[in-house]
Motif scaffolding. Sequence first.
Motif, PDB file in Angstrom:
ATOM      1  N   ARG A 122       0.828  -1.327   0.158  1.00 20.90           N
ATOM      2  CA  ARG A 122      -0.030   0.157  -0.079  1.00 20.90           C
ATOM      3  C   ARG A 122       0.751   1.125  -0.071  1.00 20.90           C
ATOM      4  O   ARG A 122       2.121   1.091   0.369  1.00 20.90           O
ATOM      5  N   SER A 123       0.427   2.241  -0.314  1.00 22.51           N
ATOM      6  CA  SER A 123       0.922   3.445  -0.407  1.00 22.51           C
ATOM      7  C   SER A 123       0.811   4.054   0.948  1.00 22.51           C
ATOM      8  O   SER A 123       0.346   3.865   1.790  1.00 22.51           O
ATOM      9  N   PHE A 124       1.781   5.151   1.189  1.00 21.30           N
ATOM     10  CA  PHE A 124       1.772   5.725   2.600  1.00 21.30           C
ATOM     11  C   PHE A 124       0.448   6.397   3.091  1.00 21.30           C
ATOM     12  O   PHE A 124       0.056   6.139   4.117  1.00 21.30           O
ATOM     13  N   ALA A 125      -0.257   6.949   1.974  1.00 26.09           N
ATOM     14  CA  ALA A 125      -1.303   7.637   2.164  1.00 26.09           C
ATOM     15  C   ALA A 125      -2.674   6.530   2.611  1.00 26.09           C
ATOM     16  O   ALA A 125      -3.444   6.686   3.491  1.00 26.09           O
ATOM     17  N   GLU A 126      -2.728   5.375   1.697  1.00 24.55           N
ATOM     18  CA  GLU A 126      -3.545   4.182   2.157  1.00 24.55           C
ATOM     19  C   GLU A 126      -3.129   3.789   3.408  1.00 24.55           C
ATOM     20  O   GLU A 126      -4.230   3.416   4.252  1.00 24.55           O
ATOM     21  N   ALA A 127      -1.933   3.754   3.904  1.00 23.49           N
ATOM     22  CA  ALA A 127      -1.718   2.999   5.156  1.00 23.49           C
ATOM     23  C   ALA A 127      -2.208   4.030   6.281  1.00 23.49           C
ATOM     24  O   ALA A 127      -2.533   3.648   7.355  1.00 23.49           O
ATOM     25  N   MET A 128      -1.962   5.435   6.038  1.00 22.01           N
ATOM     26  CA  MET A 128      -2.584   6.166   6.673  1.00 22.01           C
ATOM     27  C   MET A 128      -4.099   6.100   7.164  1.00 22.01           C
ATOM     28  O   MET A 128      -4.737   6.439   8.101  1.00 22.01           O
ATOM     29  N   GLU A 129      -4.947   5.760   5.968  1.00 23.22           N
ATOM     30  CA  GLU A 129      -6.348   5.735   6.094  1.00 23.22           C
ATOM     31  C   GLU A 129      -6.589   4.766   6.859  1.00 23.22           C
ATOM     32  O   GLU A 129      -7.643   4.545   7.415  1.00 23.22           O
ATOM     33  N   ARG A 130      -5.865   3.666   7.015  1.00 27.22           N
ATOM     34  CA  ARG A 130      -6.087   2.586   7.763  1.00 27.22           C
ATOM     35  C   ARG A 130      -5.944   2.685   9.328  1.00 27.22           C
ATOM     36  O   ARG A 130      -5.961   1.954  10.169  1.00 27.22           O
ATOM     37  N   ALA A 131      -5.411   3.825   9.632  1.00 30.99           N
ATOM     38  CA  ALA A 131      -5.538   4.386  11.211  1.00 30.99           C
ATOM     39  C   ALA A 131      -5.947   5.580  11.555  1.00 30.99           C
ATOM     40  O   ALA A 131      -5.506   6.783  11.627  1.00 30.99           O
ATOM     41  N   PRO A 132      -7.342   5.674  11.119  1.00 28.37           N
ATOM     42  CA  PRO A 132      -8.213   6.611  11.607  1.00 28.37           C
ATOM     43  C   PRO A 132      -8.030   7.570  12.789  1.00 28.37           C
ATOM     44  O   PRO A 132      -8.551   8.800  13.111  1.00 28.37           O
ATOM     45  N   GLY A 133      -7.552   6.860  13.920  1.00 28.00           N
ATOM     46  CA  GLY A 133      -7.473   7.356  15.148  1.00 28.00           C
ATOM     47  C   GLY A 133      -6.038   8.032  15.422  1.00 28.00           C
ATOM     48  O   GLY A 133      -5.664   8.609  16.301  1.00 28.00           O
ATOM     49  N   TRP A 134      -5.305   8.113  14.294  1.00 26.58           N
ATOM     50  CA  TRP A 134      -4.148   8.875  14.169  1.00 26.58           C
ATOM     51  C   TRP A 134      -4.130   9.898  13.320  1.00 26.58           C
ATOM     52  O   TRP A 134      -3.434  10.994  13.727  1.00 26.58           O
ATOM     53  N   PHE A 135      -4.531   9.850  12.096  1.00 25.40           N
ATOM     54  CA  PHE A 135      -4.423  10.953  11.040  1.00 25.40           C
ATOM     55  C   PHE A 135      -5.753  11.469  10.555  1.00 25.40           C
ATOM     56  O   PHE A 135      -6.697  10.687  10.354  1.00 25.40           O
ATOM     57  N   ASP A 136      -5.989  12.672  10.375  1.00 25.80           N
ATOM     58  CA  ASP A 136      -7.111  13.225   9.778  1.00 25.80           C
ATOM     59  C   ASP A 136      -7.253  13.271   8.394  1.00 25.80           C
ATOM     60  O   ASP A 136      -6.082  13.094   7.547  1.00 25.80           O
ATOM     61  N   ARG A 137      -8.126  13.865   7.716  1.00 23.44           N
ATOM     62  CA  ARG A 137      -8.306  13.799   6.053  1.00 23.44           C
ATOM     63  C   ARG A 137      -7.286  14.574   5.688  1.00 23.44           C
ATOM     64  O   ARG A 137      -6.761  14.537   4.411  1.00 23.44           O
ATOM     65  N   ALA A 138      -7.026  15.893   6.209  1.00 21.07           N
ATOM     66  CA  ALA A 138      -6.061  16.754   5.568  1.00 21.07           C
ATOM     67  C   ALA A 138      -4.674  16.266   5.261  1.00 21.07           C
ATOM     68  O   ALA A 138      -4.257  16.460   4.246  1.00 21.07           O
ATOM     69  N   GLU A 139      -4.270  15.642   6.544  1.00 20.50           N
ATOM     70  CA  GLU A 139      -2.963  15.023   6.525  1.00 20.50           C
ATOM     71  C   GLU A 139      -3.048  13.969   5.300  1.00 20.50           C
ATOM     72  O   GLU A 139      -1.882  13.767   4.738  1.00 20.50           O
ATOM     73  N   ILE A 140      -3.918  13.130   5.316  1.00 20.79           N
ATOM     74  CA  ILE A 140      -3.990  12.015   4.268  1.00 20.79           C
ATOM     75  C   ILE A 140      -4.059  12.456   2.801  1.00 20.79           C
ATOM     76  O   ILE A 140      -3.292  12.095   2.020  1.00 20.79           O
ATOM     77  N   ALA A 141      -4.942  13.540   2.584  1.00 21.32           N
ATOM     78  CA  ALA A 141      -4.692  14.350   1.361  1.00 21.32           C
ATOM     79  C   ALA A 141      -3.458  14.904   1.027  1.00 21.32           C
ATOM     80  O   ALA A 141      -3.020  14.839  -0.036  1.00 21.32           O
ATOM     81  N   ALA A 142      -2.772  15.583   2.097  1.00 18.57           N
ATOM     82  CA  ALA A 142      -1.334  16.290   1.651  1.00 18.57           C
ATOM     83  C   ALA A 142      -0.389  15.098   1.513  1.00 18.57           C
ATOM     84  O   ALA A 142       0.374  15.229   0.359  1.00 18.57           O
ATOM     85  N   ILE A 143      -0.476  13.925   2.108  1.00 16.59           N
ATOM     86  CA  ILE A 143       0.449  12.948   1.828  1.00 16.59           C
ATOM     87  C   ILE A 143       0.246  12.306   0.443  1.00 16.59           C
ATOM     88  O   ILE A 143       1.299  11.888  -0.358  1.00 16.59           O
ATOM     89  N   ARG A 144      -0.965  12.068   0.106  1.00 15.14           N
ATOM     90  CA  ARG A 144      -1.360  11.280  -1.267  1.00 15.14           C
ATOM     91  C   ARG A 144      -0.909  12.239  -2.392  1.00 15.14           C
ATOM     92  O   ARG A 144      -0.240  11.862  -3.647  1.00 15.14           O
ATOM     93  N   ALA A 145      -1.137  13.701  -2.181  1.00 20.01           N
ATOM     94  CA  ALA A 145      -0.546  14.491  -3.332  1.00 20.01           C
ATOM     95  C   ALA A 145       0.937  14.553  -3.446  1.00 20.01           C
ATOM     96  O   ALA A 145       1.373  14.495  -4.605  1.00 20.01           O
ATOM     97  N   ALA A 146       1.665  14.553  -2.003  1.00 18.92           N
ATOM     98  CA  ALA A 146       2.948  14.669  -2.153  1.00 18.92           C
ATOM     99  C   ALA A 146       3.619  13.324  -2.725  1.00 18.92           C
ATOM    100  O   ALA A 146       4.758  13.483  -3.275  1.00 18.92           O
ATOM    101  N   GLU A 147       3.053  12.186  -2.445  1.00 16.04           N
ATOM    102  CA  GLU A 147       3.608  11.097  -3.024  1.00 16.04           C
ATOM    103  C   GLU A 147       3.476  10.781  -4.739  1.00 16.04           C
ATOM    104  O   GLU A 147       4.465  10.492  -5.406  1.00 16.04           O
ATOM    105  N   ARG A 148       2.481  11.840  -5.136  1.00 16.36           N
ATOM    106  CA  ARG A 148       2.258  11.865  -6.641  1.00 16.36           C
ATOM    107  C   ARG A 148       3.155  12.717  -7.063  1.00 16.36           C
ATOM    108  O   ARG A 148       3.860  12.470  -8.198  1.00 16.36           O
ATOM    109  N   THR A 149       3.515  13.833  -6.664  1.00 17.99           N
ATOM    110  CA  THR A 149       4.760  14.766  -6.893  1.00 17.99           C
ATOM    111  C   THR A 149       5.942  14.427  -6.544  1.00 17.99           C
ATOM    112  O   THR A 149       6.900  15.152  -6.893  1.00 17.99           O
ATOM    113  N   GLY A 150       6.200  13.494  -5.651  1.00 18.38           N
ATOM    114  CA  GLY A 150       7.625  13.142  -5.116  1.00 18.38           C
ATOM    115  C   GLY A 150       8.244  14.245  -4.223  1.00 18.38           C
ATOM    116  O   GLY A 150       9.372  14.244  -3.973  1.00 18.38           O
TER     117      GLY A 150
END
Length: 413
Positions: A122-150
């Motif tokens: 899984r990608s890092f963003a998908e791994a964060m989605e599986r831990a909703p007690g740790w990360f919020d939507r904004a953090e997941i969205a930022a990491i997903r975009a950062a993984e696409r752009t490197g």
Amino acid sequence: MSVWRYTAIARDAGSVHRGAMAGADALDVRTRLRRQGLEPLDVRRQRDPIGRMGQRLAPTLRACQRRSRSRRRSELFESLAGLLAVGTPLDGALRLLASSSGSDRDTRRGAVLLEESVRGGRSFAEAMERAPGWFDRAEIAAIRAAERTGRLEPCLDRLAERLRRRSVLTSRIVGAFVYPAVVSVVGVGVVVFLSTHTLPQLAAVIQDAGSESPWLTNAVIAAGQILLRWGWLIVLMLLIGSLLAPWWGAALGRWRPCRVAVRRLAQLGAFRTPLTASLARELATLLHSGVTLAHALAAAGPTVRGLGSADVRRGLTDAVERLQQGEPLSAALSRSACFDAEFRQLIALGEESGTLPELLDRYAERAQDRAERAVDRLARLIEPAAVLLLAALVGVVVMAAVLPMIRLQETVL
């Protein structure tokens, strides 16, 4: 993730296995069972014993978990950014954090969950989605975009800085109420002690002398007895009320006078400035990471918390719809009274110049400074008020103790 009950047959022995497994969906559970050499016969979602109320409480509980883990998340993001900067791969960095003796147990457990998901493909963003007690939507969205752009490393640095700045304001607010809380506890303790030990003895002496106790003395004694006997229930009701605060707020929000009063309070600078500072910082972090403007508004809305945040979220939802229809963001935000003229003007300048993330960063810094000064002024007002309240409370108790002695003196004379 949900809990699933399964029935499966072992491929080699043919024995039947029944049990429970956590998984994102039924397909995920079936895949993992086959990897273990089991052929699934039946996979069903386990019913939540708490029921519908438990499902409604789940987002609130997860939000509380995320707030309590703000410092750990900041350290996690900062450590990951440092390890990635020296060339460590993501799964190796997570493995190092999971085995680090310098991290606490909860942080290591979170790193283990992320490392297992990343190692599983899984990608890092998908791994964060599986831990909703740790990360919020904004953090997941930022990491997903950062993984696409490197640009994962600078994104992690910005997320860590975002959490540090948020914790500064939170600690200021908590510190402003610590002293009044201590004073209140001391005052209640004085009332309970005097009303259950000293005042009953004075009242008994007055009654033995054939006179009646003053009404103030009787009232303080009754209040102390109630606090001594039912104090635990009062504390429990306050805790339950704070846990159900979102539903109380939603119920009161449907009452027009209350809704109008909340909106007017939210227009005050002391309440609106922290909201706009938080929103500007969230938007800047998401835009720096490569998230589109519409997705950044949608992801930043749920992270805004405070008085008037419901109106802010509704304003952002309306802005996203108008933005998708072709309107500029500054015009879309102008339809809501939640955003002041400075914020809308800054958005307009950022759209024209193409430097919206940088301008949002500057605005967030200024708004945070104003919010911190407002909290300091509030603390300077609350502390004298708490001292005066304690003095008044102790004065009432002292008067309740003096009046029986005066009446006893009159009776003796």
